[in-house]
Design a protein around this motif. Structure first.
Motif, mmCIF file in Angstrom:
data_model
loop_
_atom_site.group_PDB
_atom_site.id
_atom_site.type_symbol
_atom_site.label_atom_id
_atom_site.label_comp_id
_atom_site.label_asym_id
_atom_site.label_seq_id
_atom_site.Cartn_x
_atom_site.Cartn_y
_atom_site.Cartn_z
ATOM 1 N N ILE A 114 0.854 -1.191 0.000
ATOM 2 C CA ILE A 114 0.000 0.000 0.000
ATOM 3 C C ILE A 114 0.889 1.240 0.000
ATOM 4 C CG2 ILE A 114 -1.838 1.225 1.229
ATOM 5 C CD1 ILE A 114 -2.426 -1.635 2.528
ATOM 6 N N LEU A 115 0.797 2.013 -1.096
ATOM 7 C CA LEU A 115 1.686 3.166 -1.292
ATOM 8 C C LEU A 115 0.921 4.386 -1.790
ATOM 9 C CD1 LEU A 115 4.390 1.288 -3.433
ATOM 10 C CD2 LEU A 115 4.581 1.859 -1.022
ATOM 11 N N THR A 116 -0.205 4.703 -1.216
ATOM 12 C CA THR A 116 -0.974 5.822 -1.740
ATOM 13 C C THR A 116 -0.516 7.136 -1.106
ATOM 14 O OG1 THR A 116 -2.794 5.997 -0.147
ATOM 15 C CG2 THR A 116 -2.950 4.240 -1.813
ATOM 16 N N HIS B 193 -4.211 8.940 3.389
ATOM 17 C CA HIS B 193 -4.400 8.085 4.563
ATOM 18 C C HIS B 193 -5.772 7.408 4.536
ATOM 19 C CE1 HIS B 193 -0.809 8.740 7.006
ATOM 20 N NE2 HIS B 193 -0.773 9.937 6.457
ATOM 21 N N ALA B 194 -6.775 8.097 3.993
ATOM 22 C CA ALA B 194 -8.115 7.505 3.905
ATOM 23 C C ALA B 194 -8.096 6.291 2.977
ATOM 24 C CB ALA B 194 -9.120 8.541 3.421
ATOM 25 N N GLU C 51 -8.618 2.135 3.959
ATOM 26 C CA GLU C 51 -9.619 1.252 3.340
ATOM 27 C C GLU C 51 -8.962 0.079 2.624
ATOM 28 O OE1 GLU C 51 -12.736 1.265 3.986
ATOM 29 O OE2 GLU C 51 -12.679 3.146 5.081
ATOM 30 N N ILE C 52 -7.851 0.335 1.919
ATOM 31 C CA ILE C 52 -7.135 -0.748 1.239
ATOM 32 C C ILE C 52 -6.580 -1.716 2.274
ATOM 33 C CG2 ILE C 52 -5.149 -1.329 -0.203
ATOM 34 C CD1 ILE C 52 -5.535 1.505 -1.496
ATOM 35 N N CYS C 53 -5.980 -1.181 3.309
ATOM 36 C CA CYS C 53 -5.383 -1.992 4.363
ATOM 37 C C CYS C 53 -6.437 -2.857 5.045
ATOM 38 C CB CYS C 53 -4.693 -1.072 5.365
ATOM 39 S SG CYS C 53 -3.790 -1.932 6.641
ATOM 40 N N ARG C 54 -7.554 -2.264 5.396
ATOM 41 C CA ARG C 54 -8.624 -3.016 6.060
ATOM 42 C C ARG C 54 -9.134 -4.141 5.173
ATOM 43 N NH1 ARG C 54 -14.104 -2.936 6.810
ATOM 44 N NH2 ARG C 54 -14.496 -1.170 5.459
ATOM 45 N N ALA C 55 -9.362 -3.841 3.896
ATOM 46 C CA ALA C 55 -9.848 -4.876 2.973
ATOM 47 C C ALA C 55 -8.829 -6.004 2.830
ATOM 48 C CB ALA C 55 -10.154 -4.251 1.609
ATOM 49 N N PHE D 93 1.004 -11.286 2.087
ATOM 50 C CA PHE D 93 1.678 -10.169 2.747
ATOM 51 C C PHE D 93 0.810 -8.940 2.612
ATOM 52 C CE2 PHE D 93 4.540 -6.427 2.275
ATOM 53 C CZ PHE D 93 5.209 -6.480 3.480
ATOM 54 N N VAL D 94 0.711 -8.161 3.673
ATOM 55 C CA VAL D 94 0.056 -6.857 3.628
ATOM 56 C C VAL D 94 1.024 -5.866 4.240
ATOM 57 C CG1 VAL D 94 -1.913 -5.457 4.343
ATOM 58 C CG2 VAL D 94 -2.246 -7.888 3.836
ATOM 59 N N GLY D 95 1.582 -5.013 3.407
ATOM 60 C CA GLY D 95 2.543 -4.022 3.855
ATOM 61 C C GLY D 95 2.106 -2.631 3.447
ATOM 62 N N MET D 96 2.431 -1.651 4.288
ATOM 63 C CA MET D 96 2.030 -0.281 4.032
ATOM 64 C C MET D 96 3.171 0.657 4.370
ATOM 65 S SD MET D 96 -1.305 1.710 5.569
ATOM 66 C CE MET D 96 -0.867 1.344 7.266
ATOM 67 N N ILE D 97 3.419 1.596 3.470
ATOM 68 C CA ILE D 97 4.445 2.591 3.745
ATOM 69 C C ILE D 97 3.956 3.477 4.883
ATOM 70 C CG2 ILE D 97 3.650 4.305 2.062
ATOM 71 C CD1 ILE D 97 6.765 4.618 1.446
ATOM 72 N N GLY D 98 4.856 3.804 5.785
ATOM 73 C CA GLY D 98 4.477 4.634 6.915
ATOM 74 C C GLY D 98 5.368 4.358 8.114
#
Length: 161
Positions: free
Chosen positions: A58-60, A63-64, A68-72, A81-86
């Motif tokens: 997740i690289l948007t 934050h909104a 939503e992408i992260c939750r889904a 794998f579920v990874g998010m920049i931050g």
């Protein structure tokens, strides 16, 4: 880190990556033979169509949208794998919000944020992109070993075209 820098690091991979992007003006810059962006005003809706074992990054710039992408993605127990920049702070905020929405603890534990190889602390976009690319290659190879597929069959050869 920009998606462009990460795409450049992953370009030599033979794996196919699909990205869902809400910004239509950004799509043309991402298309390659291995990366297939999809324009979607609600990219979190595309998570349901991912194959089991997919690696979600997740690289948007929103934050909104990230939330939503992260939750889904976290609600899909079959993703690899579920990874998010931050930062760790962003992760803590998202976890608290997801708990308030009754996302199971087991799902929350699968969130990797920040992303990248542990121990690489550089903040320059190129360093972050290289670290994330290395993390994804390592995850992919581990998944292949678990499936009984020799990693060398799909290894990324960085620096070659």
């Amino acid at each position: 880190m920009s998606g462009r820098r990460l795409r450049a690091r992953l370009r030599p991979c033979r794996s196919i990556f699909t990205g869902s992007i809400s910004r239509v003006d950004y799509i043309d810059h991402l298309e390659t033979s291995h990366l297939h962006p999809i324009h979607s005003p609600n990219p979190w809706e595309e998570i349901a169509d991912l194959p089991a074992g997919a690696l979600v990054l997740i690289l948007t710039h929103s934050h909104a949208e990230d939330f939503e992408i992260c939750r889904a993605a976290l609600l899909r127990a079959d993703l690899g794998f579920v990874g998010m920049i931050g930062s760790a702070t962003k992760r803590a905020r998202f976890i608290a919000r997801m708990r308030a929405r009754a996302v199971p603890e087991g799902a929350l534990a699968r969130l990797t944020c920040p992303i990248g190889v542990a121990g690489i602390t550089g903040k320059h976009p190129a360093v972050i992109a290289a670290s994330v690319a290395a993390q994804l290659v390592g995850l992919r190879e581990n998944m292949q070993v678990q499936r009984g597929v020799p990693p060398e069959n799909e290894v990324c050869q960085f620096g070659r075209n």
